[in-house]
Design a protein around this motif. Structure first.
Motif, PDB file in Angstrom:
ATOM      1  N   LYS B 171      -2.213  -5.465 -28.665  1.00 10.48           N
ATOM      2  CA  LYS B 171      -1.805  -5.259 -30.053  1.00 10.48           C
ATOM      3  C   LYS B 171      -2.159  -3.868 -30.552  1.00 10.48           C
ATOM      4  N   GLY B 172      -2.908  -3.154 -29.726  1.00  8.94           N
ATOM      5  CA  GLY B 172      -3.301  -1.814 -30.152  1.00  8.94           C
ATOM      6  C   GLY B 172      -4.691  -1.757 -30.771  1.00  8.94           C
ATOM      7  N   ASN B 173      -5.416  -2.880 -30.769  1.00  3.42           N
ATOM      8  CA  ASN B 173      -6.799  -2.853 -31.254  1.00  3.42           C
ATOM      9  C   ASN B 173      -7.661  -2.102 -30.243  1.00  3.42           C
ATOM     10  N   VAL B 174      -8.489  -1.204 -30.728  1.00  2.00           N
ATOM     11  CA  VAL B 174      -9.343  -0.464 -29.799  1.00  2.00           C
ATOM     12  C   VAL B 174     -10.791  -0.439 -30.271  1.00  2.00           C
ATOM     13  N   VAL B 175     -11.706  -0.493 -29.316  1.00  2.00           N
ATOM     14  CA  VAL B 175     -13.119  -0.281 -29.629  1.00  2.00           C
ATOM     15  C   VAL B 175     -13.726   0.623 -28.566  1.00  2.00           C
ATOM     16  N   LEU B 215     -10.239   7.283 -28.883  1.00  2.00           N
ATOM     17  CA  LEU B 215      -9.315   6.244 -29.330  1.00  2.00           C
ATOM     18  C   LEU B 215      -7.889   6.781 -29.353  1.00  2.00           C
ATOM     19  N   ASN B 216      -7.789   8.036 -29.714  1.00  2.00           N
ATOM     20  CA  ASN B 216      -6.489   8.699 -29.741  1.00  2.00           C
ATOM     21  C   ASN B 216      -5.863   8.723 -28.344  1.00  2.00           C
ATOM     22  N   GLY B 219      -4.892   5.282 -26.973  1.00  2.00           N
ATOM     23  CA  GLY B 219      -3.700   4.845 -27.692  1.00  2.00           C
ATOM     24  C   GLY B 219      -2.446   5.514 -27.154  1.00  2.00           C
ATOM     25  N   PHE B 291     -14.060  -7.992 -30.354  1.00  2.00           N
ATOM     26  CA  PHE B 291     -13.695  -6.836 -31.160  1.00  2.00           C
ATOM     27  C   PHE B 291     -14.895  -6.398 -31.989  1.00  2.00           C
ATOM     28  N   PHE B 292     -15.736  -5.631 -31.405  1.00  2.00           N
ATOM     29  CA  PHE B 292     -16.873  -5.052 -32.112  1.00  2.00           C
ATOM     30  C   PHE B 292     -17.423  -3.961 -31.225  1.00  2.00           C
ATOM     31  N   GLU B 293     -18.271  -3.120 -31.777  1.00  2.00           N
ATOM     32  CA  GLU B 293     -18.872  -2.083 -30.962  1.00  2.00           C
ATOM     33  C   GLU B 293     -20.357  -2.387 -30.814  1.00  2.00           C
TER      34      GLU B 293
END
Lengths: 415, 686
Positions: B171-175, B215-216, B219, B291-293
């Motif tokens: 979905k494009g979620n990133v950590v 992250l860029n 992506g 989904f967390f860092e």
């Protein structure tokens, strides 16, 4: 360095080395899990009246020049794990010790107590406590004082005394920044986007703000219990009704929510850190956000006819953002800072929600950019019609229905 | 891992495209997952894609498509991609005349590295600090290159090397899972560098800048799964450059996983089959999502394990080619403590950073070693700091950040203090907090210490204790605030096998894992102790209580307490040499090591003649301590032996050599005694 200790309301005592200024500081004890950004935490007015335990070893370089710090505003007291004696960064101009002293922050350094403290707060919820550094104190009396302590007048203590205007080279918009305890970075971001920023003291009335004719308003974050601010809440309601585009974060978000009839609750141990996952309900996308608050808005209490939940926290499902129908207003609980996202597709301008694609620096930038883009040029003949923040699916002046329902809302009584 | 326990069907076949084709024919899988087998897996997938395999067969490639792999691996495609998303890379250009070289250097700025094409060992290359030097070096390089071509590259040596482990879903979620910092600046392969997690010398601004860039990039590459991105960061500005991107889980991912508690490979696999990060549970806390860092409340050090104890005469210099065979990871509540643990864990027989050999060298030699940049540089740096050389001057030579040099200096000062000052309670406490062992303190101070056990076990829980953890793992530290809940079940501690080295891979690790599984089935509460992050045994879901620590004898006292297994037992026979060696230490401490095969080795040392199953005869075995014994054995035996010319066989624990002359024996004894002051050895005629 002299000995110092942290005394909690339940009688637990942690001893360690003192650092920073000497004296006794009473406050609400919270922990912060961020691994970078010490000087940012140490200068964050949102921590007013609090004792912050930094869970990571305080190895951080105390970098940066003074100008980037919020100077002169009361921030937190601090409990550190271990200070870097020889920090290293090219921007560094002083040691942490010197910085704490200059900021008059009372500190306690001890390399073992923070994990224990964190567990204690996690299980029992936030607690009052006191850091005592280099002074004698009667523990019984201190304990009584700790137990009766309550953060009061938090916003008034940190807000600016008078209006300040900051102008970028070629200002495109005029933004009024209500100072409930804003962070420097917010003002800088607005300036960077060509906004002329007028910092307004928290006690500015809606009428005064309106008279200044801003293109948009921003309600900043800040310390304390949002419900303590009757006057500010009442004025926020007027601002809201005036139809001026408003973007509110953190405490601003809570104040605006209370102004529109929502209720707030106290979180067990708050959200303090840079790794809080937030989900945007409209897009299904999630973001890592930086947060610092001890209260949250109750999801059930959001007035349905006025607004809808837009963001939630993935850890505890608490409210992280609200989108208002028919009003050019959106609010988020998190600090749109330190959150990387990628570039906005232009179509995302139609919504307040960030949509990733690839390219821009951070969510804050994007939210702020959208905020500023969407504010109409001042010459616009019909401000309301064009002003729409992408937010409000918009178009159009507030409907009668909305106005009617809003007028029935009372400002919540202070609790 | 070719074990029925792990997969429904296992093929032991050469990893070629033909094999994959055949397996696909037999098994008819829906998809292929190429990103978990390191470079081999990726290359195989690329080759299959080139052969048109995925067009002809109804099989999907999960996690990364050929286009993504090409973008990350092909130099030009990679640069184009970075340029497109406006991320800086290390600029370079192939030129064939001096004018172009000068023009390029003027554009990117000095210093630049000149690498002539097709010359032996890069001769004719060098670093040019300015226009004049580039004229000279460039002209020389062009002359030496058979094709009259040189590569001019912006020189970034001395920049900080930072690695980010990033994970992204469909979905494009990133950590970002973890950011790690190399102690050695750019120039030494990250596999050979000492690595620290989390980053230590980055302020929030630098950290956020690189995080956004990471992250860029992930992506833009549209990777669905784990990804490793390496950055170079200028130490005195906000300039940075992307060095490399691995579009797959890598060696660093293993380290990042173990350092933070975030199971990167597991999450990446779930993403590959279509889950989102916000749908996958964080198995460690059991409450939050993937989904967390992760945040840490400790420091992690990765220390490389080099093969130079086996390849004694190999070139030890470090550079862009990796030489380490394995690594150890250590966790401490301070950086100092983590470094001390790591040094004990690499099994070089050291318990502080002071190498006995360097203690005897003059400062001039120490300086030469530091400049030579070999695997022992850190020990030479320590020696220099011990002798009072300032961190600033060492920074000028090594480029290591002063922050780390001060950390090492703290240790050196503490070692000197313990040696020369009275070891009172406060100094003892301070030394313990820096990770000195009781045995080390006794050795340094020459003072016997009362037996005491000050080991607290802390948790790695991904969240700095913000949430209650269900399956954390543990590390030990000095103190009393143990975070390990007391349990009353039957417990068994299994000792793991330590770092990967020549002669011992991860086979013993999997033995330990099998042992733990068997014990689990029998209803024991299992504890496993190991310090190698590249292993299965240190996964949080193998043993009930994974313990991250070195199997080092000095810590046996704590070990006896390990994970509170006081009434339990310890298994040493599954961890190879490393674990077996601990048997006697447990015995001394009154704990009961459950080991049987290990006894053989001890008997071998006791001088008995026996026959082993391999039908090799041990003749006149002689077990003794020390160099004298080695020399003695050689002098007594060799003259006679050399007349008869049968080679002399020397066995020294993990090392074995066939010596042909007395000189060989002497030299070899010197080498094995360097790494361990007490070695039993066995000599025999063959």
């Amino acid at each position: 360095m002299m000995d110092a200790y942290l005394l909690l309301a339940d009688g637990t005592k942690f001893t360690g080395r003192g650092c920073g200024a000497g004296g006794i500081a009473i406050g609400e004890v919270v922990f912060c899990t961020g691994m970078t950004g010490y000087q940012e935490v140490l200068t964050d007015p949102s921590f007013y009246g609090q004792i912050v335990g930094m869970t990571y070893l305080c190895r951080e370089i105390t970098a940066s020049t003074v100008s980037t710090w919020n100077q002169g505003k009361p921030g937190p007291r601090v409990s550190l794990r271990a200070m870097a004696k020889e920090p290293s960064n090219f921007r560094q101009d002083r040691s942490l010790q010197a910085f704490l002293k200059a900021q008059n922050i009372i500190g306690l350094e001890g390399d073992r107590h923070l994990p224990v403290l964190t567990r204690l707060l996690r299980e029992n919820g936030v607690m009052n406590g006191a850091i005592c550094h280099g002074v004698e104190a009667d523990e019984g009396a201190l304990l009584a004082e700790i137990r009766s302590y309550r953060i009061t007048d938090a916003v008034l203590s940190v807000t600016v005394g008078a209006q300040e205007c900051h102008r970028p080279e070629n200002p495109r918009f005029r933004v009024g920044l209500f100072d409930y305890g804003f962070k420097e970075s917010i003002r800088r971001s607005l300036l960077k986007r060509g906004c002329e920023v007028t910092v307004l003291p928290a006690h500015t009335t809606a009428r005064e703000a309106k008279a200044l004719g801003f293109d948009g308003l921003m309600l900043s974050g800040g310390p304390g219990d949002p419900a303590d601010n009757d006057f500010v809440i009442a004025e926020a309601k007027q601002l809201f009704l005036s139809g001026t585009p408003i973007f509110a974060i953190c405490l601003g978000h809570q104040i605006l929510s209370l102004a529109t009839g929502a209720k707030r609750e106290k979180l067990k141990y708050g959200h303090h850190g840079a790794n809080h996952p937030v989900k945007d309900l409209a897009t299904g996308r999630s973001y890592i956000t930086s947060q610092n608050h001890g209260y949250a808005i109750l999801a059930d209490s959001i007035p349905e006819n006025l607004a809808a939940l837009s963001h939630i926290n993935l850890n505890d499902q608490s409210v992280e953002g609200i989108r208002y129908r028919d009003y050019p207003v959106f609010t988020v609980q998190f600090h749109p800072r330190g959150l990387a996202g990628a570039t906005g597709h232009r179509r995302s301008l139609r919504r307040i929600h960030p949509v990733d694609g690839g390219g821009a620096p951070c969510l804050k930038d994007r939210i702020l950019r959208r905020f500023s883009f969407s504010v109409p040029a001042r010459s616009s003949s019909d401000r309301r019609r064009n002003s729409i923040m992408p937010v409000c699916n918009v178009a159009g002046p507030c409907g009668k229905r909305a106005l009617k329902s809003f007028s029935s809302i009372q400002t919540p009584p202070p609790s | 891992m070719t074990d029925g326990h792990l997969a429904d069907a296992i093929y032991l076949e050469p990893l070629t495209t033909a094999t994959v084709r055949r397996i696909v024919e037999i098994e008819k899988p829906d998809s292929i997952l190429p990103t978990f087998g390191g470079q081999t897996g990726l290359n195989l997938a690329m080759e299959l894609a080139r052969e048109g395999f995925f067009r002809q067969n109804p099989v999907r490639l999960l996690s990364a498509n050929p286009d993504v792999i090409r973008k990350a691996e092909d130099r030009q495609a990679f640069k184009d991609m970075l340029a497109e998303i406006d991320e800086p890379f290390i600029e370079s250009e192939v030129v064939n005349c001096l004018e172009n070289a000068l023009a390029f250097a003027a554009a990117v700025g000095y210093p630049v590295i000149v690498r002539p094409a097709y010359t032996l060992g890069g001769s004719g290359g060098g670093i040019a600090q300015n226009r004049e030097e580039l004229r000279e070096i460039g002209a020389n390089g062009l002359r030496l290159s058979p094709t009259t071509e040189i590569l001019v590259e912006k020189c970034i040596s001395g920049w900080k090397e930072i690695e980010f482990e990033v994970i992204r879903d469909g979905k494009g979620n990133v950590v970002t899972v973890c950011a790690m910092e190399n102690i050695d600046p750019v120039g030494i392969h990250t596999g050979d560098s000492i690595v620290v997690a989390p980053t230590q010398t980055l302020a929030d601004k630098e950290y956020q800048m690189l995080r956004s860039a990471a992250l860029n990039i992930i992506g833009a590459l549209e990777i669905e799964g784990g990804c490793n991105i390496q950055f170079a960061l200028h130490p005195e500005s906000f300039r940075y450059a992307v060095i490399e991107v691995n579009p797959r889980v890598s060696r660093s991912s293993a380290l990042a996983s173990k350092a933070t508690g975030y199971p990167i490979a597991k999450v990446a696999a779930k993403i590959a089959v279509g889950y989102g990060l916000d749908e996958i549970r964080n198995a460690v806390t059991g409450k939050t999502y993937a989904f967390f860092e992760p945040v840490l409340d400790y420091c992690v050090i990765k220390f490389p394990r080099f093969p130079f104890d086996k390849f004694v005469y190999a070139k030890r210099g470090l550079g862009t080619q990796m030489k380490a065979t394995g690594e150890v990871m250590s966790i401490g509540t301070s950086l100092e403590e983590a470094v001390m643990k790591a040094v004990r864990g690499i099994e070089l027989g050291m318990d502080t950073l002071r190498l006995a050999e360097y203690a005897k060298l003059p400062l001039r030699r120490i300086r030469e070693i530091i400049e030579a940049q070999d695997d022992t540089r850190i020990f030479a740096v320590y020696e220099a700091l011990y002798r009072g050389i300032t961190a600033e001057s060492l920074h000028a030579i090594t480029g290591i950040d002063p922050f780390f040099l001060h950390m090492i200096a703290n240790l050196a000062r503490m070692e000197a203090k313990v040696q020369f000052e009275e070891l009172d309670e406060s100094l003892y406490g301070a030394a313990k907090r820096m990770g000195f062992l009781d045995a080390t303190l006794e050795r340094l101070s020459g003072q016997a210490l009362p037996p005491r056990r000050y080991a607290a076990y802390k948790t790695v829980d991904t969240c700095a204790a913000e949430f209650d953890a269900e399956t954390p793992y543990y590390y030990s530290s000095f103190g009393e605030d143990s975070e390990v809940p007391e349990s009353r079940g039957k417990k068994i501690l299994t000792i793991g096998s330590g770092p990967i080295r020549i002669g011992q891979g991860i086979e013993f690790d999997y033995c330990s894992v099998q042992a733990v599984w068997a014990l689990r089935d029998l209803g024991y509460e299992t504890i496993i102790a190991n310090n190698n992050p590249e292993t299965v045994s240190t996964d949080f879901d193998i043993a009930h209580r994974p313990l991250f620590r070195s199997p080092h004898p000095g810590g046996c006292g704590q070990f006896a307490d390990g994970g509170k297994a006081r009434r339990g037992h310890r298994l040493v026979q599954f961890g190879g040499q490393t674990a077996i060696k601990l048997a006697k230490h447990f015995k001394r401490r009154g704990a009961d090591p459950r080991h049987r095969p290990g006894d053989d080795r001890r008997r071998r040392g006791s001088g008995k003649v026996r026959r082993d199953p391999g039908n090799l005869r041990y003749q006149k075995a002689r077990g003794q301590d020390g160099l004298y014994a080695g020399k003695g054995a050689a002098s007594r035996r060799c003259p006679r032996l050399s007349r008869a010319a049968p080679p002399l066989l020397c066995l020294g624990g993990q090392n074995m050599i066939i010596a042909y002359t007395a000189y060989d024996v002497e030299e070899y004894m010197g080498i094995i005694l360097k790494t361990s002051s007490k070695t039993r050895f066995l000599s025999t005629n063959t």
